[in-house]
Scaffold this active site. Structure first.
Site: not given
Ligand SMILES: *Cc1c(COP(=O)(O)O)cnc(C)c1O
Length: 355
Positions: A35, A252
């Protein structure tokens, strides 16, 4: 000459990290979570490094379709499921497995004309209280799904809210086991923190994300201690070096004031590249392979570093913002966040190469 900033994505490191995950979850199949454009690394760019994964999990239908169009033929799982009725037809057309996390999604699926059946992940809310069915409604949802000709198979899943904490999975795991007792079908429980701490927990599928990219899922534990390697290296160069006097303020707001005659290096990287503006004075930055402190506020296109103790630093010296020398998690900690956020926030203007 282009501005010297660039990110490098190592496919070899991705493949290595995937092998590390497999050793922690022997026998389980792996959904590589891609993702957020593979956590900022680039979905299509990451694919070769994840070729040994059993499937790819993500959120966007557009991205899932892009995967298919890029020739990916393996299983694809949509972690938030369908956002509207049209998505079910898309899921079917492109053979995408979908999470069902709510009564509304279930009702929409029931109204779908039957056709090529879908693989479904039925989500249990084990304590995160974001998505998923509670214990009483899970069983009823399972039974409704079982009766649908448009459903090919049901996997039971949950997502832990506190897998990064000692003892953080005991209660949710017990709730999941109780809610799912007697329901047939595979299970999918573990994210990175759960896999690295506890393995697959009896699940047939695991869902690693961050650990594949070589950052830590557990703030207190360095990624290197898991044997994974950073996948993204963010690099630039010094574009200016100057001497400032005691009492001179930098950047800044004048947040940093020199307490000694100071050599100041200016790096071509700022928050518009994805470097966190919240990074504190002292955030580690590697110049010519040596760690020096960030000083002064991060601006849009530049940061400033104290190179007084690095006499060889000069215009053109290589700078690593994060990667092999400076773990992204160390930058994240100094900015009050987690490595996840920095990787995902790499800005589109940063050119990315692979090695
Ligand atoms: C993002 C996600 C993961 C992976 O999580 P990590 O902490 O990056 O390993 C697994 N399952 C679901 C449902 C997620 O949304």
């Amino acid at each position: 000459m282009p501005r010297p900033i660039r990110a490098t994505v190592s496919r070899a490191a991705l493949a290595h990290n995937l092998a590390v995950v497999r050793r922690h979850a022997p026998g389980a199949r792996v959904w590589a979570v891609v993702k957020a454009d593979a956590y900022g690394h680039g979905l299509v760019r990451a694919l070769p490094g994840l070729a040994a994964a059993d499937g790819l999990a993500l959120l966007d239908f557009d991205a899932a379709v892009r995967l298919r169009e890029a020739g990916y033929g393996g299983p694809v799982l949509l972690l938030e499921g369908c956002f509207g009725p049209a998505d079910f037809a898309l899921a079917r057309a492109y053979d995408l497995a979908v999470v069902i996390h709510s009564a509304a999604q279930l009702a929409t699926l029931e109204r779908e004309p039957s056709g090529a059946p879908l693989s479904v992940y039925l989500k249990f809310n084990s304590g995160m209280n974001r998505l998923g069915f509670d214990a009483p409604s899970l069983r009823a949802a399972y039974q409704r799904l079982e009766r649908l000709p448009q459903v090919a198979g049901i996997t039971l899943m949950t997502h832990f809210a506190q897998a990064d904490r000692d003892g953080g999975i005991a209660d949710p795991l017990a709730r999941f086991d109780a809610a799912c007792a007697g329901l047939p079908g595979p299970r999918s429980l573990s994210n990175s923190a759960a896999i690295m701490g506890h393995g697959a927990l009896g699940g047939e599928w695991v869902r690693p994300g961050i650990i594949l990219y070589g950052a830590t899922p557990v703030a207190e534990r360095p990624a290197a201690s898991y044997g994974v390697r950073p996948v993204m290296r963010l690099e630039s160069e010094l574009i200016s070096v100057q001497e400032i006097a005691v009492g001179a303020a930098v950047g800044y707001g004048g947040r940093f004031v020199a307490q000694r005659p100071t050599r100041l290096g200016v790096v071509a990287c700022g928050y518009a590249d994805g470097y966190p503006r919240s990074a504190a004075d002292g955030t580690p930055v590697a110049v010519a392979g040596q760690i020096v402190p960030l000083v002064g506020r991060v601006s849009m296109d530049m940061i400033t570093v104290d190179v007084t103790d690095l006499p060889e630093a000069r215009v053109g010296s290589p700078v690593e913002l994060w990667g092999d020398i400076v773990p992204v998690d160390d930058v994240a900690r100094a900015a009050g966040t987690v490595g996840y956020e920095l990787l995902c926030a790499l800005a589109p203007r940063v050119p990315v190469v692979t090695d």
